[in-house]
Design a protein around this motif. Structure first.
Motif, PDB file in Angstrom:
ATOM      1  N   ALA A   1      26.134  33.609  27.893  1.00 44.93           N
ATOM      2  CA  ALA A   1      26.654  34.970  27.713  1.00 44.93           C
ATOM      3  C   ALA A   1      27.174  35.526  29.041  1.00 44.93           C
ATOM      4  N   ILE A   2      26.404  35.360  30.111  1.00 43.07           N
ATOM      5  CA  ILE A   2      26.824  35.854  31.428  1.00 43.07           C
ATOM      6  C   ILE A   2      28.077  35.113  31.883  1.00 43.07           C
ATOM      7  N   THR A   3      28.080  33.803  31.730  1.00 49.35           N
ATOM      8  CA  THR A   3      29.232  33.001  32.153  1.00 49.35           C
ATOM      9  C   THR A   3      30.488  33.393  31.382  1.00 49.35           C
ATOM     10  N   ARG A   4      30.362  33.617  30.083  1.00 48.74           N
ATOM     11  CA  ARG A   4      31.526  34.051  29.293  1.00 48.74           C
ATOM     12  C   ARG A   4      32.026  35.416  29.759  1.00 48.74           C
ATOM     13  N   CYS A   5      31.108  36.312  30.064  1.00 47.56           N
ATOM     14  CA  CYS A   5      31.508  37.632  30.548  1.00 47.56           C
ATOM     15  C   CYS A   5      32.254  37.519  31.871  1.00 47.56           C
ATOM     16  N   VAL A   6      31.724  36.727  32.794  1.00 49.43           N
ATOM     17  CA  VAL A   6      32.386  36.557  34.084  1.00 49.43           C
ATOM     18  C   VAL A   6      33.743  35.876  33.885  1.00 49.43           C
ATOM     19  N   ALA A   7      33.823  34.893  32.995  1.00 47.15           N
ATOM     20  CA  ALA A   7      35.103  34.230  32.724  1.00 47.15           C
ATOM     21  C   ALA A   7      36.122  35.221  32.154  1.00 47.15           C
ATOM     22  N   THR A   8      35.666  36.145  31.325  1.00 49.70           N
ATOM     23  CA  THR A   8      36.554  37.182  30.790  1.00 49.70           C
ATOM     24  C   THR A   8      37.096  38.046  31.919  1.00 49.70           C
ATOM     25  N   VAL A   9      36.229  38.426  32.841  1.00 46.41           N
ATOM     26  CA  VAL A   9      36.641  39.221  33.994  1.00 46.41           C
ATOM     27  C   VAL A   9      37.693  38.456  34.802  1.00 46.41           C
ATOM     28  N   VAL A  10      37.417  37.193  35.104  1.00 46.48           N
ATOM     29  CA  VAL A  10      38.339  36.382  35.908  1.00 46.48           C
ATOM     30  C   VAL A  10      39.679  36.240  35.185  1.00 46.48           C
ATOM     31  N   GLY A  11      39.647  35.957  33.902  1.00 48.51           N
ATOM     32  CA  GLY A  11      40.883  35.817  33.135  1.00 48.51           C
ATOM     33  C   GLY A  11      41.711  37.082  33.137  1.00 48.51           C
ATOM     34  N   ASN A  12      41.055  38.223  32.953  1.00 53.74           N
ATOM     35  CA  ASN A  12      41.772  39.495  32.971  1.00 53.74           C
ATOM     36  C   ASN A  12      42.370  39.785  34.344  1.00 53.74           C
ATOM     37  N   ARG A  13      41.637  39.459  35.384  1.00 57.12           N
ATOM     38  CA  ARG A  13      42.155  39.703  36.736  1.00 57.12           C
ATOM     39  C   ARG A  13      43.319  38.777  37.056  1.00 57.12           C
ATOM     40  N   LEU A  14      43.241  37.534  36.601  1.00 58.24           N
ATOM     41  CA  LEU A  14      44.359  36.620  36.827  1.00 58.24           C
ATOM     42  C   LEU A  14      45.611  37.104  36.100  1.00 58.24           C
ATOM     43  N   GLN A  15      45.449  37.583  34.871  1.00 58.23           N
ATOM     44  CA  GLN A  15      46.593  38.095  34.123  1.00 58.23           C
ATOM     45  C   GLN A  15      47.178  39.328  34.810  1.00 58.23           C
ATOM     46  N   SER A  16      46.317  40.207  35.283  1.00 57.00           N
ATOM     47  CA  SER A  16      46.766  41.397  35.994  1.00 57.00           C
ATOM     48  C   SER A  16      47.525  41.015  37.264  1.00 57.00           C
ATOM     49  N   THR A  17      46.996  40.049  38.003  1.00 56.15           N
ATOM     50  CA  THR A  17      47.645  39.584  39.229  1.00 56.15           C
ATOM     51  C   THR A  17      48.996  38.959  38.911  1.00 56.15           C
ATOM     52  N   ARG A  18      49.053  38.169  37.867  1.00 51.29           N
ATOM     53  CA  ARG A  18      50.312  37.539  37.451  1.00 51.29           C
ATOM     54  C   ARG A  18      51.359  38.605  37.153  1.00 51.29           C
ATOM     55  N   THR A  19      50.973  39.631  36.434  1.00 50.52           N
ATOM     56  CA  THR A  19      51.901  40.711  36.092  1.00 50.52           C
ATOM     57  C   THR A  19      52.402  41.412  37.350  1.00 50.52           C
ATOM     58  N   ARG A  20      51.483  41.706  38.288  1.00 50.57           N
ATOM     59  CA  ARG A  20      51.892  42.363  39.538  1.00 50.57           C
ATOM     60  C   ARG A  20      52.834  41.481  40.342  1.00 50.57           C
ATOM     61  N   LEU A  21      52.558  40.170  40.394  1.00 49.95           N
ATOM     62  CA  LEU A  21      53.431  39.259  41.142  1.00 49.95           C
ATOM     63  C   LEU A  21      54.820  39.191  40.514  1.00 49.95           C
ATOM     64  N   LEU A  22      54.883  39.170  39.195  1.00 47.56           N
ATOM     65  CA  LEU A  22      56.189  39.172  38.538  1.00 47.56           C
ATOM     66  C   LEU A  22      56.943  40.459  38.826  1.00 47.56           C
ATOM     67  N   ASP A  23      56.225  41.592  38.819  1.00 46.38           N
ATOM     68  CA  ASP A  23      56.865  42.862  39.147  1.00 46.38           C
ATOM     69  C   ASP A  23      57.417  42.854  40.569  1.00 46.38           C
ATOM     70  N   LEU A  24      56.652  42.267  41.502  1.00 47.25           N
ATOM     71  CA  LEU A  24      57.054  42.277  42.902  1.00 47.25           C
ATOM     72  C   LEU A  24      58.104  41.226  43.246  1.00 47.25           C
ATOM     73  N   TYR A  25      57.936  40.012  42.702  1.00 47.72           N
ATOM     74  CA  TYR A  25      58.730  38.889  43.175  1.00 47.72           C
ATOM     75  C   TYR A  25      59.602  38.228  42.120  1.00 47.72           C
ATOM     76  N   GLY A  26      59.466  38.621  40.874  1.00 47.59           N
ATOM     77  CA  GLY A  26      60.276  38.007  39.822  1.00 47.59           C
ATOM     78  C   GLY A  26      61.734  38.401  39.977  1.00 47.59           C
ATOM     79  N   PRO A  27      62.649  37.501  39.575  1.00 49.34           N
ATOM     80  CA  PRO A  27      64.069  37.845  39.656  1.00 49.34           C
ATOM     81  C   PRO A  27      64.404  38.982  38.697  1.00 49.34           C
ATOM     82  N   ALA A  28      65.399  39.756  39.046  1.00 52.41           N
ATOM     83  CA  ALA A  28      65.851  40.853  38.180  1.00 52.41           C
ATOM     84  C   ALA A  28      66.200  40.287  36.810  1.00 52.41           C
TER      85      ALA A  28
END
Length: 152
Positions: free
Chosen positions: A119-146
């Motif tokens: 249960a703890i591991t799944r919760c932490v994995a959910t946190v990590v997955g959400n943060r990776l998705q958030s980071t991906r979105t920010r990187l696309l906003d910053l560095y993705g081509p128009a």
């Protein structure tokens, strides 16, 4: 949309109570370094109040802020994954009050109680997955081509 990075709310009440036995109240003043990238990840926190900036070392420059952790959110996941070293740094932005957990004790609990551990591991994995998705979105906003966003 409700945050899914709140470790304590993702656990059942019984599992949350068992985990909270390993918690201690801590406070950090504004500007305090909570941990440094590359150092030993021997604890983690759930932020109760305040804001913590996560940053990454940039050679020859000031550390770059990559995310912020706020109320109810898990601060730190590197404690769960060998080699147990922080992947980022963390600094309090304003006063922070948090619950601090001893990572070694929680890892022992995870090993001794596999159902709770999963249960703890799944919760932490959910946190990590959400943060990776958030980071991906920010990187696309910053560095993705128009025009690289969704096609309408």
């Amino acid at each position: 949309m409700a945050t899914t990075t709140n470790l304590l709310s993702l656990l059942s009440p019984a599992d949350r109570d068992r985990l909270l036995k390993f918690a201690a109240d801590v406070s950090f003043p504004a500007g305090a370094r909570i941990f440094e990238e590359g150092s030993r990840a021997d604890r983690f926190w759930v932020v109760l109040t305040g804001l913590v900036a996560l940053d990454v070392h940039v050679p020859g420059r000031r550390a770059a802020t990559v995310d912020a952790i706020g109320q109810g959110e898990l601060l730190g996941w590197s404690w769960l994954v060998p080699p147990h070293t922080w992947q980022l740094g963390a600094e309090a932005h304003g006063p922070v009050h948090a619950l601090e957990f001893d990572a070694s004790a929680v890892r022992t609990l995870i090993d001794e109680e596999p159902v709770l551990g999963l249960a703890i591991t799944r919760c932490v994995a959910t946190v990590v997955g959400n943060r990776l998705q958030s980071t991906r979105t920010r990187l696309l906003d910053l560095y993705g081509p128009a025009g690289s966003g969704p096609k309408l």
